[in-house]
Design a protein around this motif. Structure first.
Motif, PDB file in Angstrom:
ATOM      1  N   GLN A  53       0.847  -1.164  -0.063  1.00 25.62           N
ATOM      2  CA  GLN A  53       0.162   0.065  -0.215  1.00 25.62           C
ATOM      3  C   GLN A  53       0.809   1.523  -0.102  1.00 25.62           C
ATOM      4  N   LEU A  54       0.298   2.201  -0.521  1.00 23.50           N
ATOM      5  CA  LEU A  54       1.090   3.359  -0.849  1.00 23.50           C
ATOM      6  C   LEU A  54       1.181   4.344   0.321  1.00 23.50           C
ATOM      7  N   GLU A  55       2.498   4.595   1.035  1.00 26.60           N
ATOM      8  CA  GLU A  55       2.368   5.359   2.442  1.00 26.60           C
ATOM      9  C   GLU A  55       3.456   6.389   2.478  1.00 26.60           C
ATOM     10  N   TYR A  56       3.103   7.513   2.914  1.00 28.24           N
ATOM     11  CA  TYR A  56       3.724   8.811   2.699  1.00 28.24           C
ATOM     12  C   TYR A  56       3.685   9.746   3.755  1.00 28.24           C
ATOM     13  N   ARG A  57       4.322  10.736   3.982  1.00 29.91           N
ATOM     14  CA  ARG A  57       4.185  11.698   5.235  1.00 29.91           C
ATOM     15  C   ARG A  57       4.298  13.035   4.493  1.00 29.91           C
ATOM     16  N   ILE A  58       3.587  14.081   4.842  1.00 26.13           N
ATOM     17  CA  ILE A  58       3.703  15.450   4.362  1.00 26.13           C
ATOM     18  C   ILE A  58       3.939  16.355   5.318  1.00 26.13           C
ATOM     19  N   ALA A  59       5.149  16.950   5.434  1.00 21.31           N
ATOM     20  CA  ALA A  59       5.623  18.088   6.522  1.00 21.31           C
ATOM     21  C   ALA A  59       4.903  19.333   6.083  1.00 21.31           C
ATOM     22  N   LEU A  60       3.921  19.926   7.101  1.00 21.25           N
ATOM     23  CA  LEU A  60       3.216  21.209   6.731  1.00 21.25           C
ATOM     24  C   LEU A  60       3.720  22.221   7.891  1.00 21.25           C
ATOM     25  N   GLU A  61       3.963  23.719   7.534  1.00 20.20           N
ATOM     26  CA  GLU A  61       4.091  24.529   8.500  1.00 20.20           C
ATOM     27  C   GLU A  61       2.561  25.281   8.395  1.00 20.20           C
ATOM     28  N   VAL A  62       2.415  25.629   9.873  1.00 19.44           N
ATOM     29  CA  VAL A  62       0.992  25.983  10.161  1.00 19.44           C
ATOM     30  C   VAL A  62       1.089  27.511  10.891  1.00 19.44           C
ATOM     31  N   GLY A  63       0.422  28.850  10.384  1.00 21.24           N
ATOM     32  CA  GLY A  63       0.610  29.780  10.810  1.00 21.24           C
ATOM     33  C   GLY A  63       1.780  30.617  10.782  1.00 21.24           C
ATOM     34  N   GLU A  64       1.485  31.705  11.373  1.00 21.34           N
ATOM     35  CA  GLU A  64       2.879  32.820  11.094  1.00 21.34           C
ATOM     36  C   GLU A  64       4.081  32.102  12.102  1.00 21.34           C
ATOM     37  N   ALA A  65       3.809  31.329  13.029  1.00 21.96           N
ATOM     38  CA  ALA A  65       4.851  30.976  13.846  1.00 21.96           C
ATOM     39  C   ALA A  65       5.365  29.508  12.940  1.00 21.96           C
ATOM     40  N   LYS A  66       4.772  29.261  12.046  1.00 22.40           N
ATOM     41  CA  LYS A  66       5.208  28.033  11.225  1.00 22.40           C
ATOM     42  C   LYS A  66       5.500  26.761  11.952  1.00 22.40           C
ATOM     43  N   VAL A  67       4.470  26.392  12.763  1.00 22.93           N
ATOM     44  CA  VAL A  67       4.436  25.158  13.690  1.00 22.93           C
ATOM     45  C   VAL A  67       4.365  23.920  12.769  1.00 22.93           C
ATOM     46  N   LYS A  68       5.272  23.096  12.977  1.00 23.70           N
ATOM     47  CA  LYS A  68       5.247  21.644  12.198  1.00 23.70           C
ATOM     48  C   LYS A  68       4.079  20.839  12.692  1.00 23.70           C
ATOM     49  N   VAL A  69       3.149  20.458  11.487  1.00 25.79           N
ATOM     50  CA  VAL A  69       2.279  19.486  11.430  1.00 25.79           C
ATOM     51  C   VAL A  69       2.680  18.398  10.543  1.00 25.79           C
ATOM     52  N   GLU A  70       2.527  17.421  10.851  1.00 26.52           N
ATOM     53  CA  GLU A  70       2.676  16.188   9.809  1.00 26.52           C
ATOM     54  C   GLU A  70       1.504  15.465   9.474  1.00 26.52           C
ATOM     55  N   LEU A  71       1.123  15.437   8.256  1.00 23.10           N
ATOM     56  CA  LEU A  71       0.112  14.432   7.704  1.00 23.10           C
ATOM     57  C   LEU A  71       0.593  13.206   7.382  1.00 23.10           C
ATOM     58  N   GLN A  72       0.233  12.195   8.189  1.00 20.09           N
ATOM     59  CA  GLN A  72       0.500  10.919   7.369  1.00 20.09           C
ATOM     60  C   GLN A  72      -0.653  10.295   6.656  1.00 20.09           C
ATOM     61  N   VAL A  73      -0.308   9.508   5.425  1.00 21.25           N
ATOM     62  CA  VAL A  73      -1.207   8.927   4.640  1.00 21.25           C
ATOM     63  C   VAL A  73      -0.772   7.621   4.094  1.00 21.25           C
ATOM     64  N   LEU A  74      -2.056   6.729   4.602  1.00 17.16           N
ATOM     65  CA  LEU A  74      -1.852   5.480   4.076  1.00 17.16           C
ATOM     66  C   LEU A  74      -3.126   5.260   3.145  1.00 17.16           C
ATOM     67  N   LEU A  75      -2.880   4.799   1.915  1.00 17.38           N
ATOM     68  CA  LEU A  75      -3.607   4.522   0.759  1.00 17.38           C
ATOM     69  C   LEU A  75      -3.933   3.050   0.701  1.00 17.38           C
ATOM     70  N   PRO A  76      -5.396   2.619   0.835  1.00 14.10           N
ATOM     71  CA  PRO A  76      -5.611   1.041   0.650  1.00 14.10           C
ATOM     72  C   PRO A  76      -5.571   0.944  -1.046  1.00 14.10           C
ATOM     73  N   HIS A  77      -5.538  -0.154  -1.452  1.00 15.67           N
ATOM     74  CA  HIS A  77      -5.419  -0.460  -2.828  1.00 15.67           C
ATOM     75  C   HIS A  77      -6.440   0.043  -3.688  1.00 15.67           C
ATOM     76  N   MET A  78      -7.701   0.060  -2.807  1.00 12.30           N
ATOM     77  CA  MET A  78      -9.009   0.588  -3.797  1.00 12.30           C
ATOM     78  C   MET A  78      -9.261   1.896  -3.463  1.00 12.30           C
ATOM     79  N   TYR A  79      -8.344   2.998  -2.986  1.00  9.33           N
ATOM     80  CA  TYR A  79      -8.442   4.224  -2.908  1.00  9.33           C
ATOM     81  C   TYR A  79      -8.127   4.636  -4.385  1.00  9.33           C
ATOM     82  N   PRO A  80      -9.201   5.746  -4.738  1.00  9.36           N
ATOM     83  CA  PRO A  80     -10.098   6.648  -4.062  1.00  9.36           C
ATOM     84  C   PRO A  80     -11.490   6.098  -3.903  1.00  9.36           C
TER      85      PRO A  80
END
Length: 291
Positions: A53-80
């Motif tokens: 299964q396809l799996e990846y992580r996206i690092a995001l910066e939120v707000g003026e302080a650029k706080v680190k938030v990570e979105l973890q993604v795991l895709l089933p074979h039948m996604y979407p």
């Protein structure tokens, strides 16, 4: 017409290509080096085993302080055709705030139409909606920090006994004080006096242990509680647990029934800012011994 796994995997690769163009910098989108090639090999030969299964992580910066938030993604074979597994996390979030954020994210994704890729939508939703949770988490941390500052309390117990002689009893007193990180002293002889200071639960445990099972001639004469915003160690009157013995008056043979020089004991108490305890212990005002 039913959608096949092959068609779903093709859409997943197209979405990953789009995300890589949106997050081209090193570390922004992280996925296994063989993740995309393994899907491409399957698409060339669909008779083989399914790729991981396809799996990846996206690092995001939120707000003026650029706080680190990570979105973890795991895709089933039948996604979407089926929903992706998404999880947003940040070191700046407490567990409760993180749970609330992900509950809201899951609710938003489930409201979208099925069959369409939605990881990009999840990315923008996290960037647009994480800030209130981060601000609440910061405020909670500051309140918790303020509360902790006023909760440190030193507990000090002054214990009186008719006498303390037996070696096994003295060993029990010293071993227990050491185990519970208590400072103070034990005055051996007649009368016997014990002082312990430390955390309240440790002092109370010491008091319970040394009384058990049948020490009858013993009482806790006085208790002191002192609150501090710092460490209770700064309030201790004693640096360790001392074995206190002074010159004895009298000699009563085998019973070893001797009285401590209470004048020397009073002097010791005054040296440790505790002269007022003498009257509490013995009911009389103390006088220093002659030198």
């Amino acid at each position: 017409m039913a959608v096949t796994v092959k068609e779903c995997l093709e859409l997943q690769l197209l979405e990953v290509e789009m995300l890589l163009s949106m997050f081209p910098k090193r570390g922004e989108l992280s996925l296994d080096a063989d993740a995309v090639p393994s899907i491409q090999r399957y698409l060339r030969n669909a008779d083989g085993a399914l790729p991981p299964q396809l799996e990846y992580r996206i690092a995001l910066e939120v707000g003026e302080a650029k706080v680190k938030v990570e979105l973890q993604v795991l895709l089933p074979h039948m996604y979407p055709q089926v929903a992706p597994q998404l999880f947003a996390r940040s070191d700046a979030l407490h567990r409760q705030q993180q749970l609330q954020l992900n509950t809201r994210l899951a609710s938003h994704i489930s409201s979208l139409g099925s069959g369409d890729v939605c990881v990009c939508e999840a990315v923008w939703w996290v960037k647009d909606n994480s800030l209130p949770f981060l601000e609440n988490s910061k405020a909670s941390s500051e309140r918790a920090s303020e509360e902790v500052k006023v909760k440190e309390t030193l507990h000090r117990m002054w214990i009186y006994s008719h006498h303390i002689y037996r070696q096994e009893l003295r060993k029990k007193i010293f071993d227990c004080a050491k185990k519970l990180n208590l400072t103070g002293f034990c005055l051996t002889g007649k009368p016997g006096v014990i002082c312990v200071e430390g955390l309240q639960e440790n002092c109370e445990e010491f008091w319970r242990v040394i009384r058990y099972p049948n020490w009858k001639h013993i009482s806790c004469k006085h208790v002191e509680n002192i609150e501090t915003e710092g460490s209770i160690d700064n309030l201790r009157l004693f640096h360790g647990f001392e074995d206190l013995q002074f010159q004895a008056h009298g000699d009563y043979g085998l019973r070893n029934d001797y009285h401590m020089d209470l004048g020397q004991f009073l002097e010791f108490l005054k040296q440790h800012q505790s002269g007022h305890i003498f009257q509490i212990l013995f009911g009389v005002e103390g006088k220093l011994s002659d030198n």
